[in-house]
Design an enzyme around this catalytic site. Sequence first.
Site, PDB file in Angstrom:
ATOM      1  CB  SER A   1      77.172  78.678   0.453  1.00 29.57           C
ATOM      2  OG  SER A   1      78.441  78.299  -0.035  1.00 29.57           O
TER       3      SER A   1
ATOM      4  CE1 TYR B   1      79.354  82.335   3.654  1.00 33.35           C
ATOM      5  CE2 TYR B   1      80.001  80.316   2.517  1.00 33.35           C
ATOM      6  CZ  TYR B   1      79.346  81.535   2.521  1.00 33.35           C
ATOM      7  OH  TYR B   1      78.687  81.952   1.400  1.00 33.35           O
TER       8      TYR B   1
END
Length: 258
Positions: free
Chosen positions: A140, A153
């Site tokens: 990401s 995350y």
Amino acid sequence: MTVKNVAIVTGAAQGMGYEVFHALAARGYVTIGIDIQKEKLQKVKEIVEQDNVAVEIFGADVSDSTRVNEIIDQVYKTYGSIDVLVNAAGVLSQGEVTTLSDEDWERTFAVNTTGVFHISRAVCNRMKENQQGAVVTISSNAASVPRTSMSAYCASKAASLMFTKCLGLEMASYGIRCNIVSPGATDTEMQRAFWNEEADIEKGIKGIPEQYRVGIPLQKIANTSDITEAVLFLLSENARHITMNNIVVDGGATLGAQ
């Protein structure tokens, strides 16, 4: 018997994992999908098989190393080769650090980081035997740019990114390439779960100053096909001299800060 062009895709039941799973099957790979969502994965298999392609599925939690090893052993015994691995399984937990639960933190790392380790270790042990292979981990853009309420995350994706680079360095002498694709905001089920209304999409595109988000210079969010094309490139012969690299597909949202 050795079958050429065997691919494994985790997180194949939805989102980016599904798109990659479908795309590899359409390109002639014997494609094995792994996902914890068994019923959803079965429906995906039925959809993809309408194209008369070779696919196989396994319901599994990638954080379970014993189950992962069983699947990889079975696949290798059946086909004699594993040529491609795409680590697409992932979860997203939101919450400020001071209120984030132990369970959310641990589950995020169990899937996003430890799961990548489990499946990559098992597959690369087989790839080494055949002296070739390609691995792509979907990380990401949040792996290198801080985000509010997304510490677990961000940290888990940063760990999987660096893990994949280390893996690539270790596997290079065996002819195995390991790369990363880092999406930004992408129109997936996971992303939409955190949008309450269409206005949230526009906010993400324009930027949210109070969350230190600068917006997306290309003025749109990505489609899953945008991510898939980057993954397919890194798996292809066109990228045969690329390893330990990270392609960021975020419309410029992180201003190249990778």
